[in-house]
Design a protein around this motif. Structure first.
Motif, PDB file in Angstrom:
ATOM      1  N   THR A   3      14.571  11.730 -24.344  1.00 34.95           N
ATOM      2  CA  THR A   3      15.055  11.352 -23.007  1.00 34.95           C
ATOM      3  C   THR A   3      14.742   9.899 -22.666  1.00 34.95           C
ATOM      4  O   THR A   3      15.241   9.381 -21.663  1.00 34.95           O
ATOM      5  CB  THR A   3      14.410  12.252 -21.951  1.00 34.95           C
ATOM      6  N   HIS A   4      13.928   9.260 -23.500  1.00 36.28           N
ATOM      7  CA  HIS A   4      13.509   7.869 -23.266  1.00 36.28           C
ATOM      8  C   HIS A   4      12.812   7.724 -21.911  1.00 36.28           C
ATOM      9  O   HIS A   4      13.037   6.762 -21.176  1.00 36.28           O
ATOM     10  CB  HIS A   4      14.707   6.918 -23.353  1.00 36.28           C
ATOM     11  N   ARG A   5      11.947   8.689 -21.607  1.00 33.50           N
ATOM     12  CA  ARG A   5      11.213   8.646 -20.349  1.00 33.50           C
ATOM     13  C   ARG A   5       9.744   8.997 -20.576  1.00 33.50           C
ATOM     14  O   ARG A   5       9.390   9.710 -21.515  1.00 33.50           O
ATOM     15  CB  ARG A   5      11.808   9.622 -19.324  1.00 33.50           C
ATOM     16  N   TRP A   6       8.924   8.463 -19.697  1.00 33.85           N
ATOM     17  CA  TRP A   6       7.499   8.747 -19.712  1.00 33.85           C
ATOM     18  C   TRP A   6       7.183   9.889 -18.754  1.00 33.85           C
ATOM     19  O   TRP A   6       7.784   9.974 -17.672  1.00 33.85           O
ATOM     20  CB  TRP A   6       6.699   7.527 -19.268  1.00 33.85           C
ATOM     21  N   THR A   7       6.251  10.724 -19.138  1.00 36.92           N
ATOM     22  CA  THR A   7       5.693  11.725 -18.231  1.00 36.92           C
ATOM     23  C   THR A   7       4.220  11.379 -18.056  1.00 36.92           C
ATOM     24  O   THR A   7       3.464  11.315 -19.027  1.00 36.92           O
ATOM     25  CB  THR A   7       5.831  13.152 -18.783  1.00 36.92           C
ATOM     26  N   ILE A   8       3.838  11.148 -16.803  1.00 36.03           N
ATOM     27  CA  ILE A   8       2.479  10.716 -16.496  1.00 36.03           C
ATOM     28  C   ILE A   8       1.802  11.783 -15.652  1.00 36.03           C
ATOM     29  O   ILE A   8       2.381  12.311 -14.702  1.00 36.03           O
ATOM     30  CB  ILE A   8       2.479   9.368 -15.739  1.00 36.03           C
ATOM     31  N   ARG A   9       0.558  12.114 -15.998  1.00 34.30           N
ATOM     32  CA  ARG A   9      -0.239  13.074 -15.255  1.00 34.30           C
ATOM     33  C   ARG A   9      -1.514  12.402 -14.758  1.00 34.30           C
ATOM     34  O   ARG A   9      -2.052  11.503 -15.410  1.00 34.30           O
ATOM     35  CB  ARG A   9      -0.597  14.289 -16.126  1.00 34.30           C
ATOM     36  N   THR A  10      -2.002  12.864 -13.607  1.00 35.03           N
ATOM     37  CA  THR A  10      -3.212  12.293 -13.023  1.00 35.03           C
ATOM     38  C   THR A  10      -4.263  13.370 -12.798  1.00 35.03           C
ATOM     39  O   THR A  10      -3.978  14.575 -12.869  1.00 35.03           O
ATOM     40  CB  THR A  10      -2.922  11.613 -11.671  1.00 35.03           C
ATOM     41  N   ASP A  11      -5.472  12.934 -12.501  1.00 31.97           N
ATOM     42  CA  ASP A  11      -6.559  13.877 -12.258  1.00 31.97           C
ATOM     43  C   ASP A  11      -6.431  14.571 -10.908  1.00 31.97           C
ATOM     44  O   ASP A  11      -7.237  15.450 -10.580  1.00 31.97           O
ATOM     45  CB  ASP A  11      -7.911  13.179 -12.376  1.00 31.97           C
ATOM     46  N   ARG A  12      -5.426  14.210 -10.118  1.00 29.70           N
ATOM     47  CA  ARG A  12      -5.188  14.882  -8.839  1.00 29.70           C
ATOM     48  C   ARG A  12      -4.009  15.849  -8.916  1.00 29.70           C
ATOM     49  O   ARG A  12      -3.556  16.363  -7.899  1.00 29.70           O
ATOM     50  CB  ARG A  12      -4.950  13.834  -7.742  1.00 29.70           C
ATOM     51  N   GLY A  13      -3.531  16.054 -10.141  1.00 26.97           N
ATOM     52  CA  GLY A  13      -2.453  17.017 -10.320  1.00 26.97           C
ATOM     53  C   GLY A  13      -1.055  16.445 -10.216  1.00 26.97           C
ATOM     54  O   GLY A  13      -0.068  17.191 -10.298  1.00 26.97           O
ATOM     55  N   ASP A  14      -0.927  15.132 -10.058  1.00 24.46           N
ATOM     56  CA  ASP A  14       0.407  14.517  -9.994  1.00 24.46           C
ATOM     57  C   ASP A  14       1.080  14.592 -11.352  1.00 24.46           C
ATOM     58  O   ASP A  14       0.438  14.381 -12.389  1.00 24.46           O
ATOM     59  CB  ASP A  14       0.306  13.049  -9.574  1.00 24.46           C
ATOM     60  N   ILE A  15       2.371  14.883 -11.351  1.00 22.23           N
ATOM     61  CA  ILE A  15       3.196  14.825 -12.558  1.00 22.23           C
ATOM     62  C   ILE A  15       4.418  13.998 -12.201  1.00 22.23           C
ATOM     63  O   ILE A  15       5.224  14.389 -11.353  1.00 22.23           O
ATOM     64  CB  ILE A  15       3.636  16.225 -13.029  1.00 22.23           C
TER      65      ILE A  15
ATOM     66  N   ARG B 202       0.801  -1.225   0.000  1.00 17.61           N
ATOM     67  CA  ARG B 202       0.000   0.000   0.000  1.00 17.61           C
ATOM     68  C   ARG B 202       0.835   1.277   0.000  1.00 17.61           C
ATOM     69  O   ARG B 202       0.379   2.307  -0.511  1.00 17.61           O
ATOM     70  CB  ARG B 202      -0.947   0.007   1.203  1.00 17.61           C
ATOM     71  N   ARG B 203       2.028   1.235   0.554  1.00 20.54           N
ATOM     72  CA  ARG B 203       2.829   2.467   0.637  1.00 20.54           C
ATOM     73  C   ARG B 203       3.252   2.978  -0.739  1.00 20.54           C
ATOM     74  O   ARG B 203       3.620   4.141  -0.875  1.00 20.54           O
ATOM     75  CB  ARG B 203       4.058   2.256   1.524  1.00 20.54           C
ATOM     76  N   ASP B 204       3.173   2.141  -1.748  1.00 21.17           N
ATOM     77  CA  ASP B 204       3.527   2.567  -3.101  1.00 21.17           C
ATOM     78  C   ASP B 204       2.319   2.586  -4.032  1.00 21.17           C
ATOM     79  O   ASP B 204       2.468   2.659  -5.254  1.00 21.17           O
ATOM     80  CB  ASP B 204       4.614   1.648  -3.688  1.00 21.17           C
ATOM     81  N   ILE B 205       1.121   2.524  -3.454  1.00 23.54           N
ATOM     82  CA  ILE B 205      -0.110   2.557  -4.244  1.00 23.54           C
ATOM     83  C   ILE B 205      -0.892   3.813  -3.890  1.00 23.54           C
ATOM     84  O   ILE B 205      -1.135   4.088  -2.714  1.00 23.54           O
ATOM     85  CB  ILE B 205      -0.994   1.318  -3.979  1.00 23.54           C
ATOM     86  N   GLN B 206      -1.263   4.585  -4.878  1.00 21.88           N
ATOM     87  CA  GLN B 206      -2.076   5.788  -4.669  1.00 21.88           C
ATOM     88  C   GLN B 206      -3.475   5.531  -5.203  1.00 21.88           C
ATOM     89  O   GLN B 206      -3.677   5.379  -6.406  1.00 21.88           O
ATOM     90  CB  GLN B 206      -1.441   6.989  -5.370  1.00 21.88           C
ATOM     91  N   LEU B 207      -4.443   5.488  -4.287  1.00 25.47           N
ATOM     92  CA  LEU B 207      -5.822   5.198  -4.638  1.00 25.47           C
ATOM     93  C   LEU B 207      -6.576   6.461  -5.048  1.00 25.47           C
ATOM     94  O   LEU B 207      -6.067   7.570  -4.917  1.00 25.47           O
ATOM     95  CB  LEU B 207      -6.526   4.531  -3.452  1.00 25.47           C
ATOM     96  N   ASP B 208      -7.780   6.270  -5.536  1.00 22.80           N
ATOM     97  CA  ASP B 208      -8.645   7.392  -5.949  1.00 22.80           C
ATOM     98  C   ASP B 208      -7.927   8.328  -6.909  1.00 22.80           C
ATOM     99  O   ASP B 208      -8.094   9.552  -6.845  1.00 22.80           O
ATOM    100  CB  ASP B 208      -9.132   8.177  -4.725  1.00 22.80           C
ATOM    101  N   THR B 209      -7.129   7.753  -7.788  1.00 27.64           N
ATOM    102  CA  THR B 209      -6.332   8.556  -8.719  1.00 27.64           C
ATOM    103  C   THR B 209      -6.420   7.945 -10.115  1.00 27.64           C
ATOM    104  O   THR B 209      -6.081   6.773 -10.312  1.00 27.64           O
ATOM    105  CB  THR B 209      -4.854   8.609  -8.280  1.00 27.64           C
ATOM    106  N   ARG B 210      -6.829   8.750 -11.067  1.00 29.81           N
ATOM    107  CA  ARG B 210      -6.958   8.297 -12.446  1.00 29.81           C
ATOM    108  C   ARG B 210      -5.849   8.906 -13.295  1.00 29.81           C
ATOM    109  O   ARG B 210      -5.634  10.125 -13.270  1.00 29.81           O
ATOM    110  CB  ARG B 210      -8.318   8.689 -13.011  1.00 29.81           C
ATOM    111  N   VAL B 211      -5.136   8.079 -14.024  1.00 32.52           N
ATOM    112  CA  VAL B 211      -4.108   8.578 -14.945  1.00 32.52           C
ATOM    113  C   VAL B 211      -4.814   9.166 -16.156  1.00 32.52           C
ATOM    114  O   VAL B 211      -5.620   8.495 -16.813  1.00 32.52           O
ATOM    115  CB  VAL B 211      -3.144   7.451 -15.361  1.00 32.52           C
ATOM    116  N   THR B 212      -4.522  10.418 -16.439  1.00 33.86           N
ATOM    117  CA  THR B 212      -5.194  11.116 -17.538  1.00 33.86           C
ATOM    118  C   THR B 212      -4.314  11.285 -18.769  1.00 33.86           C
ATOM    119  O   THR B 212      -4.815  11.529 -19.872  1.00 33.86           O
ATOM    120  CB  THR B 212      -5.664  12.509 -17.082  1.00 33.86           C
ATOM    121  N   GLU B 213      -2.997  11.141 -18.597  1.00 33.24           N
ATOM    122  CA  GLU B 213      -2.099  11.350 -19.737  1.00 33.24           C
ATOM    123  C   GLU B 213      -0.782  10.627 -19.499  1.00 33.24           C
ATOM    124  O   GLU B 213      -0.249  10.613 -18.383  1.00 33.24           O
ATOM    125  CB  GLU B 213      -1.828  12.849 -19.914  1.00 33.24           C
ATOM    126  N   ALA B 214      -0.273  10.001 -20.538  1.00 32.26           N
ATOM    127  CA  ALA B 214       1.039   9.348 -20.491  1.00 32.26           C
ATOM    128  C   ALA B 214       1.748   9.630 -21.811  1.00 32.26           C
ATOM    129  O   ALA B 214       1.311   9.166 -22.867  1.00 32.26           O
ATOM    130  CB  ALA B 214       0.896   7.842 -20.261  1.00 32.26           C
TER     131      ALA B 214
END
Length: 237
Positions: A126-138, A108-120
């Motif tokens: 850079t060979h990296r992903w940038t992921i955004r969520t509906d809670r403002g996480d980047i 659970r310490r590495d799981i964030q609930l109630d969060t929807r990924v909106t963009e990847a």
């Protein structure tokens, strides 16, 4: 490895892997990534782990694969300590099992609930992903794993005139967590798959009428108790 934070216009966390979905696949992925020394963050749109078994709470919901074969096999200790009550486990028991696994392996310490990924978005430079969520996480990650499964999006049939139906409608994939009282109601069921086979006999115990036919024999077969002999057979696999 450890997660890092780079200061930009908004703090951006960096992980080795971002996993979308905290069902059985997502939780196992997190466990395996930790074993390999990689940092990971799991995003789950639901309020709990379990994936399909968190969302699918319709009457009679259960696994149509034998419980002993549906269990995780990466830990002998886990296999021996968990005792399934039925040959084909019902949804509440499977969800308890998922929560037990999450707690036992401190997922659970590495799981964030109630969060929807909106963009990847993948940056080829850079060979990296940038992921955004509906809670403002980047967040940024080298890998992005979609553990969303094949049952995460409900199939709502396009039926002409459905919008004129004045009664209540429910979908087995998005069943109200508080349950539904069908006492005295006339219920129509669309579909004759495994969900219908499981749900109709239970709904029929309350409803005045259910407009669908289903094999009662098949439904009863899924509710077989798990005997000691079957448990011993499963533990030896």
């Amino acid at each position: 490895m450890s997660a890092t934070s780079s200061v930009t216009a908004k703090s951006t966390m960096t992980y080795d892997v971002v996993v979308v979905g905290a069902g059985f696949a997502g939780m196992y992925m997190l466990h395996r990534l930790r074993e390999q020394g990689m940092t990971a963050r799991v995003y789950e749109q639901g309020s709990g782990v379990g994936g399909t078994w968190y969302w699918n709470r319709y009457p009679g919901a259960r696994c149509d694969v034998e419980s002993m074969q549906y269990s995780y096999s990466f830990s002998d200790e886990l296999q021996q300590e968990w005792d399934w009550s039925e040959r084909y486990a019902p949804q509440p028991e499977i969800l308890r099992y998922a929560n037990h696994v999450a707690d036992r392996f401190d997922l659970r310490r590495d799981i964030q609930l109630d969060t929807r990924v909106t963009e990847a978005r993948f940056d080829r430079a850079t060979h990296r992903w940038t992921i955004r969520t509906d809670r403002g996480d980047i967040v940024q990650a080298r890998y992005c794993v979609m553990a969303t499964g094949c049952l995460s999006t409900a199939r709502v049939p396009d039926i002409a005139g459905a919008e004129r139906f004045a009664g209540r409608t429910y979908h087995t994939s998005h069943w109200p967590h508080e349950g539904v009282d069908f006492t005295g109601q006339r219920v129509g069921v669309i579909g004759t798959g495994s969900s219908a086979i499981q749900a109709i006999p239970v709904i029929a115990q309350q409803a005045a009428q259910v407009g669908q036919e289903v094999s009662q024999k098949a439904a009863e077969a899924l509710r077989l108790r798990l005997t000691d002999a079957l448990r011993q057979k499963g533990h030896k696999l």
